[in-house]
Design a protein around this motif. Structure first.
Motif, PDB file in Angstrom:
ATOM      1  N   LEU A   1      10.632   3.878   1.643  1.00 23.36           N
ATOM      2  CA  LEU A   1      10.614   5.325   1.400  1.00 23.36           C
ATOM      3  C   LEU A   1      10.799   5.580  -0.096  1.00 23.36           C
ATOM      4  O   LEU A   1      11.852   5.259  -0.669  1.00 23.36           O
ATOM      5  N   LYS A   2       9.750   6.134  -0.708  1.00 21.58           N
ATOM      6  CA  LYS A   2       9.726   6.313  -2.184  1.00 21.58           C
ATOM      7  C   LYS A   2      10.102   7.738  -2.577  1.00 21.58           C
ATOM      8  O   LYS A   2       9.508   8.698  -2.072  1.00 21.58           O
ATOM      9  N   GLY A   3      11.082   7.828  -3.486  1.00 21.11           N
ATOM     10  CA  GLY A   3      11.481   9.141  -3.983  1.00 21.11           C
ATOM     11  C   GLY A   3      12.921   9.479  -3.641  1.00 21.11           C
ATOM     12  O   GLY A   3      13.368  10.607  -3.832  1.00 21.11           O
TER      13      GLY A   3
ATOM     14  N   CYS B   1      14.182   4.147  -5.093  1.00 15.56           N
ATOM     15  CA  CYS B   1      14.807   5.167  -5.932  1.00 15.56           C
ATOM     16  C   CYS B   1      13.879   5.482  -7.109  1.00 15.56           C
ATOM     17  O   CYS B   1      13.606   4.606  -7.948  1.00 15.56           O
ATOM     18  N   SER B   2      13.379   6.703  -7.135  1.00 10.51           N
ATOM     19  CA  SER B   2      12.367   7.085  -8.130  1.00 10.51           C
ATOM     20  C   SER B   2      12.307   8.595  -8.197  1.00 10.51           C
ATOM     21  O   SER B   2      12.484   9.268  -7.179  1.00 10.51           O
ATOM     22  N   ASN B   3      12.041   9.143  -9.393  1.00  9.94           N
ATOM     23  CA  ASN B   3      11.723  10.576  -9.446  1.00  9.94           C
ATOM     24  C   ASN B   3      10.286  10.787  -9.910  1.00  9.94           C
ATOM     25  O   ASN B   3       9.973  11.782 -10.543  1.00  9.94           O
ATOM     26  N   HIS B   4       9.438   9.800  -9.572  1.00  9.56           N
ATOM     27  CA  HIS B   4       8.003   9.906  -9.831  1.00  9.56           C
ATOM     28  C   HIS B   4       7.742   9.990 -11.342  1.00  9.56           C
ATOM     29  O   HIS B   4       6.810  10.636 -11.795  1.00  9.56           O
ATOM     30  N   GLY B   5       8.626   9.372 -12.112  1.00 18.03           N
ATOM     31  CA  GLY B   5       8.446   9.392 -13.561  1.00 18.03           C
ATOM     32  C   GLY B   5       8.554  10.791 -14.146  1.00 18.03           C
ATOM     33  O   GLY B   5       7.966  11.081 -15.196  1.00 18.03           O
ATOM     34  N   GLY B   6       9.306  11.658 -13.472  1.00 16.43           N
ATOM     35  CA  GLY B   6       9.474  13.029 -13.986  1.00 16.43           C
ATOM     36  C   GLY B   6       8.231  13.882 -13.831  1.00 16.43           C
ATOM     37  O   GLY B   6       8.112  14.936 -14.462  1.00 16.43           O
TER      38      GLY B   6
ATOM     39  N   PHE C   1       0.840  -1.201   0.000  1.00 17.46           N
ATOM     40  CA  PHE C   1       0.000   0.000   0.000  1.00 17.46           C
ATOM     41  C   PHE C   1       0.870   1.244   0.000  1.00 17.46           C
ATOM     42  O   PHE C   1       1.790   1.367   0.811  1.00 17.46           O
ATOM     43  N   GLN C   2       0.569   2.159  -0.912  1.00 14.89           N
ATOM     44  CA  GLN C   2       1.328   3.419  -1.000  1.00 14.89           C
ATOM     45  C   GLN C   2       0.565   4.521  -0.280  1.00 14.89           C
ATOM     46  O   GLN C   2      -0.609   4.750  -0.545  1.00 14.89           O
ATOM     47  N   LEU C   3       1.265   5.207   0.599  1.00 15.70           N
ATOM     48  CA  LEU C   3       0.633   6.270   1.385  1.00 15.70           C
ATOM     49  C   LEU C   3       1.085   7.646   0.919  1.00 15.70           C
ATOM     50  O   LEU C   3       2.276   7.957   0.911  1.00 15.70           O
TER      51      LEU C   3
HETATM   52  C1  FNR Z   1       2.200   8.184 -10.688  1.00 18.14           C
HETATM   53  N1  FNR Z   1       3.066   7.939  -9.620  1.00 18.14           N
HETATM   54  C2  FNR Z   1       2.561   7.864  -8.336  1.00 18.14           C
HETATM   55  N2  FNR Z   1       3.382   7.592  -7.302  1.00 18.14           N
HETATM   56  C3  FNR Z   1       2.890   7.443  -6.053  1.00 18.14           C
HETATM   57  O1  FNR Z   1       3.654   7.195  -5.122  1.00 18.14           O
HETATM   58  N3  FNR Z   1       1.540   7.550  -5.828  1.00 18.14           N
HETATM   59  C4  FNR Z   1       0.665   7.831  -6.822  1.00 18.14           C
HETATM   60  O2  FNR Z   1      -0.533   7.910  -6.594  1.00 18.14           O
HETATM   61  C5  FNR Z   1       1.181   8.042  -8.125  1.00 18.14           C
HETATM   62  N4  FNR Z   1       0.371   8.395  -9.135  1.00 18.14           N
HETATM   63  C6  FNR Z   1       0.838   8.436 -10.428  1.00 18.14           C
HETATM   64  C7  FNR Z   1      -0.033   8.690 -11.483  1.00 18.14           C
HETATM   65  C8  FNR Z   1       0.424   8.634 -12.793  1.00 18.14           C
HETATM   66  C9  FNR Z   1      -0.518   8.875 -13.923  1.00 18.14           C
HETATM   67  C10 FNR Z   1       1.777   8.332 -13.057  1.00 18.14           C
HETATM   68  C11 FNR Z   1       2.282   8.200 -14.468  1.00 18.14           C
HETATM   69  C12 FNR Z   1       2.652   8.115 -12.015  1.00 18.14           C
HETATM   70  C13 FNR Z   1       4.488   7.648  -9.868  1.00 18.14           C
HETATM   71  C14 FNR Z   1       4.705   6.159 -10.100  1.00 18.14           C
HETATM   72  O3  FNR Z   1       4.567   5.425  -8.918  1.00 18.14           O
HETATM   73  C15 FNR Z   1       6.096   5.887 -10.668  1.00 18.14           C
HETATM   74  O4  FNR Z   1       7.058   6.475  -9.833  1.00 18.14           O
HETATM   75  C16 FNR Z   1       6.243   6.422 -12.100  1.00 18.14           C
HETATM   76  O5  FNR Z   1       5.115   6.059 -12.861  1.00 18.14           O
HETATM   77  C17 FNR Z   1       7.500   5.900 -12.768  1.00 18.14           C
HETATM   78  O6  FNR Z   1       7.702   6.502 -14.008  1.00 18.14           O
HETATM   79  P1  FNR Z   1       7.319   5.774 -15.400  1.00 18.14           P
HETATM   80  O7  FNR Z   1       8.206   4.593 -15.562  1.00 18.14           O
HETATM   81  O8  FNR Z   1       5.876   5.409 -15.331  1.00 18.14           O
HETATM   82  O9  FNR Z   1       7.555   6.828 -16.440  1.00 18.14           O
END
Ligand code: FNR
Length: 381
Positions: free
Chosen positions: A252-254, A274-279, A143-145
């Protein structure tokens, strides 16, 4: 791969694409402009987002020969469980909107049950986390918070996740405020947040106690209250609170900086993500794959999860070679949901897995330990 080839020999062609470019194109057609902007969009001119994917091209693997790779093992250990594959579905808020019935989180959960790939359910799901967990079947779920400002509400979400049987709590650190996303801002996507959205939040008893009228009677007011409660600013001191509130493994995400990875480990994080939230949160950054090796080094024995830019099996194998324990698929599985619901998402995951498995076979890496030992080389020219 064999299944696809064999079916092809009988004239049965794949229903859905096996490559990201075609998948993306078809999914955008299915989603329409508003949702495409929401899912595909990122921050600023999307330079960081685009780099996340393109940076994989400046890392390469070197094959080894005369190794018996007739059997491959892609399983991993994480939080005391053995998972059959090193992939997971990254949390995607409003995934529900990706399917026609607006229950895309349930479809993602069913894809998890079908594939054994764990689903990290977002706080911002269109279905209650309890229903989403149940649809994951025997596959463990996380579960992501998004930590709300109201601690009682945060505790309620965590307690519900525990009671439902989630196996990890993924705390997202980079989104206490939403990034500068021109596509959303220009296209005014916000009117789409109407009706039966955010049901995970809206069914929460503490959240409901904050409302004058139930969300079923006044969804606009519920959305307004949700926005007002969203986004607690977190600092390292808050880790003690998380640790006191739950015994679930905390991820811990991010985390992108090695010093933050060290701090996370010191504060008792069970995994560094390790993530930048997909930019989507900050432009002007560095592709996450270029930061991964330093984060892995700084995390010591603590497992590192990775996402941002995974589009193919070879991307996944490269991240594993750099030391990620597990690799998160984001936008690609949401595109699978848009094209074919649970089956579409499962197809995307299986395609990525099949390519990864085949790559390991061809490159002489029978296990993920061999992948890690082989590593990657930076391509400079
Ligand atoms: C996200 N991401 C994201 N992360 C998170 O922790 N909670 C969330 O609710 C969301 N919501 C979300 C919505 C949409 C439309 C996207 C595209 C992304 C980020 C996600 O978990 C993840 O880090 C990224 O999607 C990784 O990048 P790529 O590979 O999808 O480009």
């Amino acid at each position: 791969q064999n299944e696809i080839y064999n079916a092809g020999l009988r004239g049965i062609l794949p229903t859905w694409p096996v490559d990201f470019a075609t998948l993306e194109k078809r999914a955008h057609e299915a989603l329409g402009p508003g949702l495409t902007n929401y899912v595909a969009g990122g921050c600023g001119d999307e330079h960081t987002q685009n780099s996340n994917a393109s940076a994989f091209h400046h890392w390469g693997m070197v094959p080894r020969m005369m190794v018996d790779c007739s059997v491959r093992d892609l399983s991993i250990e994480l939080f005391g469980h053995t998972y059959p594959t090193p992939l997971f579905m990254a949390p995607i808020g409003l995934n529900g909107e990706a399917t026609q019935d607006r229950h895309g989180d349930m479809a993602a959960a069913r894809a998890s049950a079908l594939t054994g790939v764990p689903f990290c359910a977002s706080t911002l799901a269109n279905d209650p986390l309890e229903d989403v967990k149940a649809a994951c079947g025997d596959t463990p779920a996380w579960f992501q918070l998004y930590t709300p400002k109201n601690k009682e509400l945060a505790t309620s979400l965590i307690r519900r996740a525990e009671a439902a049987g989630y196996k990890a709590l993924v705390v997202t650190l980079d989104t206490w405020v939403t990034g500068w996303r021109p596509r959303d801002l220009n296209a005014s996507n916000f009117p789409q947040l109407r009706g039966k959205v955010l049901q995970n939040y809206f069914t929460d008893p503490v959240f409901r106690s904050l409302l004058a009228k139930a969300p079923e009677e006044d969804s606009a007011a519920a959305i307004f209250t949700w926005a007002a409660t969203f986004g607690q600013v977190l600092t390292w001191d808050d880790m003690a609170w998380f640790k006191s509130v739950t015994k679930l493994p905390i991820v811990l995400k991010g985390i992108c900086h090695p010093d933050d990875a060290r701090r996370a480990v010191d504060c008792g994080a069970d995994a560094v993500y390790c993530s930048n939230h997909g930019g989507r949160q900050a432009n002007g950054g560095i592709a996450t794959i270029d930061l991964l090796e330093d984060v892995v080094k700084a995390s010591g024995d603590t497992p590192v999860l990775f996402d941002s830019g995974i589009r193919s099996g070879s991307d996944a194998v490269k991240a594993l070679a750099m030391g990620a324990r597990a690799v998160g698929v984001g936008r690609p599985y949401t595109y699978g949901l848009a094209l074919g619901g649970a089956d579409g998402a499962a197809w995307v995951l299986r395609s990525i897995l099949a390519e990864a498995d085949l790559l390991m076979a061809v490159n002489g890496y029978p296990t993920l330990a061999d992948v890690r030992a082989a590593g990657v080389r930076r391509i400079t020219s």
